[in-house]
Motif scaffolding. Structure first.
Motif, short mmCIF file in Angstrom:
data_model
loop_
_atom_site.label_atom_id
_atom_site.label_comp_id
_atom_site.label_asym_id
_atom_site.label_seq_id
_atom_site.Cartn_x
_atom_site.Cartn_y
_atom_site.Cartn_z
N THR B 13 -39.34 -63.31 52.75
CA THR B 13 -40.35 -62.38 52.29
C THR B 13 -40.87 -61.59 53.48
N VAL B 14 -40.85 -60.28 53.36
CA VAL B 14 -41.33 -59.41 54.43
C VAL B 14 -42.65 -58.80 53.96
N THR B 15 -43.69 -58.90 54.79
CA THR B 15 -45.02 -58.46 54.38
C THR B 15 -45.51 -57.28 55.23
N ALA B 16 -46.49 -56.58 54.73
CA ALA B 16 -47.05 -55.45 55.48
C ALA B 16 -48.55 -55.31 55.23
N GLY B 17 -49.25 -54.80 56.24
CA GLY B 17 -50.64 -54.39 56.11
C GLY B 17 -50.71 -52.90 56.37
N PHE B 18 -51.63 -52.21 55.69
CA PHE B 18 -51.76 -50.76 55.86
C PHE B 18 -53.19 -50.45 56.30
N LEU B 19 -53.31 -49.72 57.40
CA LEU B 19 -54.63 -49.34 57.91
C LEU B 19 -54.81 -47.84 57.80
N VAL B 20 -55.75 -47.43 56.97
CA VAL B 20 -56.07 -46.01 56.80
C VAL B 20 -57.25 -45.71 57.71
N ILE B 21 -57.09 -44.73 58.58
CA ILE B 21 -58.12 -44.43 59.58
C ILE B 21 -58.73 -43.07 59.29
N GLY B 22 -60.05 -43.03 59.05
CA GLY B 22 -60.66 -41.71 58.87
C GLY B 22 -61.99 -41.71 58.16
N ASP B 23 -63.00 -41.12 58.81
CA ASP B 23 -64.32 -40.94 58.22
C ASP B 23 -64.25 -40.21 56.88
N GLU B 24 -63.31 -39.28 56.75
CA GLU B 24 -63.27 -38.41 55.57
C GLU B 24 -62.92 -39.18 54.30
N ILE B 25 -62.20 -40.30 54.46
CA ILE B 25 -61.88 -41.12 53.28
C ILE B 25 -63.12 -41.91 52.88
N LEU B 26 -63.85 -42.42 53.88
CA LEU B 26 -65.03 -43.25 53.61
C LEU B 26 -66.22 -42.43 53.11
N SER B 27 -66.26 -41.14 53.45
CA SER B 27 -67.35 -40.30 52.94
C SER B 27 -67.02 -39.78 51.54
N GLY B 28 -65.77 -39.92 51.13
CA GLY B 28 -65.36 -39.44 49.81
C GLY B 28 -64.92 -37.99 49.82
N ARG B 29 -65.02 -37.35 50.99
CA ARG B 29 -64.65 -35.94 51.06
C ARG B 29 -63.16 -35.74 50.79
N THR B 30 -62.34 -36.60 51.38
CA THR B 30 -60.91 -36.56 51.12
C THR B 30 -60.55 -37.76 50.27
N LYS B 31 -59.82 -37.52 49.20
CA LYS B 31 -59.37 -38.62 48.34
C LYS B 31 -58.01 -39.08 48.85
N ASP B 32 -57.93 -40.36 49.22
CA ASP B 32 -56.69 -40.89 49.79
C ASP B 32 -55.52 -40.76 48.82
N LYS B 33 -54.39 -40.30 49.35
CA LYS B 33 -53.17 -40.27 48.53
C LYS B 33 -52.09 -41.14 49.15
N ASN B 34 -52.40 -41.71 50.32
CA ASN B 34 -51.36 -42.44 51.04
C ASN B 34 -51.20 -43.90 50.59
N ILE B 35 -52.29 -44.52 50.14
CA ILE B 35 -52.20 -45.94 49.76
C ILE B 35 -51.21 -46.13 48.62
#
Lengths: 253, 253
Positions: B13-35
């Protein structure tokens, strides 16, 4: 809320962590719609969303994440895993995280008894009345089965319409900080053309956060510069400087 | 990849973690499309996305999250913060997380020199050639400024079209596990009507994961039952049992 309270609350920063629980988000089968909604909602309230985590429907992973987040932030919000099926393990995991018992809650049972026709409150539906000891219920205007709040953790459903209704029920109970204000300057330029100027403006304006968000529209690069501050006057000054810098860069193209 | 390699790699089994970096995602200004995109992409490859985190553009938060995730999972992917502006601090934070130096990378400089017209490789753009010591470059087919891989961490851009192109460049280099297969059974019922049966089927089928995903369409509740397994035969058997249970529940409505 009285004006005095608002003024007093306005002095502090209130933070939040959001825990999204569900295998379906991690497999990509379901595309999350709650992160963006909650982020915008909290910003509007004057609460800073400081971190989001997505974990699978695995008890130890939920326990670990909840305990980590609730120690770090003023509030924690969770979504997902409080329905009637075997893979809905959030309520039990939260009880474990807080080291408290969990059982059928008479208040929740009464709500569902009142909602479902005679004989329709099945064993599966009853599962949704399992609430950790000491928790308050969160109203669910959409489908009745409640969420709950324990300590600083708010446990909500994953279905967006239900999560949104629960959030409306929670909002009046939250302390809020001084609201973060923001203005956006549109620049029809790739961000590298204004990067130097933005850095200088950022350095000259402590108390203001300047974010640069490039995007590509039909292959043309465009940059949204977002200026944020809790201080209106500072915000106006920094935004003016950004607008001037963008105009100068466009002129020199 | 030869058939033998596939078979060999298929065992783990190969596993992964994904780290999204950015104030704009946390403020809601940009809606994440990468996850959602990465989740689906990795599932398709046979890699289990086990956790996602979103953190702000704050060095210590990036360092902490990267170090935590890279110790836990086979691979880590990050998106965001590798552009030319002052708020793009990911490359420096990754160097700090790994305890290595960072400097202008001659390979990256050569790529950008080749791409930009004479005189257009500004100081800001040069910033995008800062790469931690010992890292490999990740090709960027869209706008050339490369991402990089260091250890098990893959650092990508946040703009979706660029992240997707970088992921295509990375994919052939990844070890992959035995692919998780899935089948979906649609049930025009609220999930509580089939919850008991699903629990019994889950208990009777180890090696299979059964997820129940309720949704509301125009106020009517509907449930998608997703059956997952790495074993085709097990999957077929459990999916048949779910389909039978759904049909029985519909009949008894």
């Amino acid at each position: 809320m009285s004006k005095d309270q608002t003024a007093e609350q306005g002095q502090e920063t209130v933070t939040a962590g959001f825990l999204v629980i569900g295998d379906e988000i991690l497999s990509g089968r379901t595309k999350d719609k709650n992160i963006g909604y909650l982020a915008e909602y909290l910003t509007e309230l004057g609460i800073d969303l400081a971190e989001v985590r997505v974990v699978p429907d695995v008890e130890e992973r939920i326990v670990e994440a909840v305990n980590d987040l609730r120690a770090r932030y003023t509030y924690v919000f969770t979504s997902g895993g409080i329905g009637p099926t075997h893979d809905d393990i959030t309520a039990d995991a939260i009880a474990k995280a807080f080291g408290v018992d969990i059982d059928f809650d008479p208040r929740a049972v009464a709500i569902l008894k009142n909602f479902y026709p005679e004989g329709q409150l099945t064993e599966a539906r009853l599962k949704m009345t399992r609430i950790p000891e000491g928790a308050d219920l969160i109203e669910n205007a959409v489908s009745k089965a409640p969420g709950f709040r324990i300590g600083n953790v708010h446990v909500m459903a994953g279905i967006p319409s239900i999560m949104q209704a629960m959030l409306d029920a929670i909002a009046p109970t939250l302390r809020t900080g001084r609201k973060m204000l923001s203005r956006t300057v549109n620049a029809d330029l790739p961000e590298s053309r204004i990067a130097g100027a933005l850095k200088d403006i950022q350095d000259a304006h402590p108390g203001v956060m300047i974010g640069s968000y490039p995007r590509s529209i039909d292959g043309r690069f465009n940059t949204q510069v977002v200026v944020r501050s809790r201080d209106e006057e500072l915000l106006t000054r920094a935004t003016g400087a950004v607008a001037d810098a963008v105009a100068a860069a466009v002129k020199s193209e």
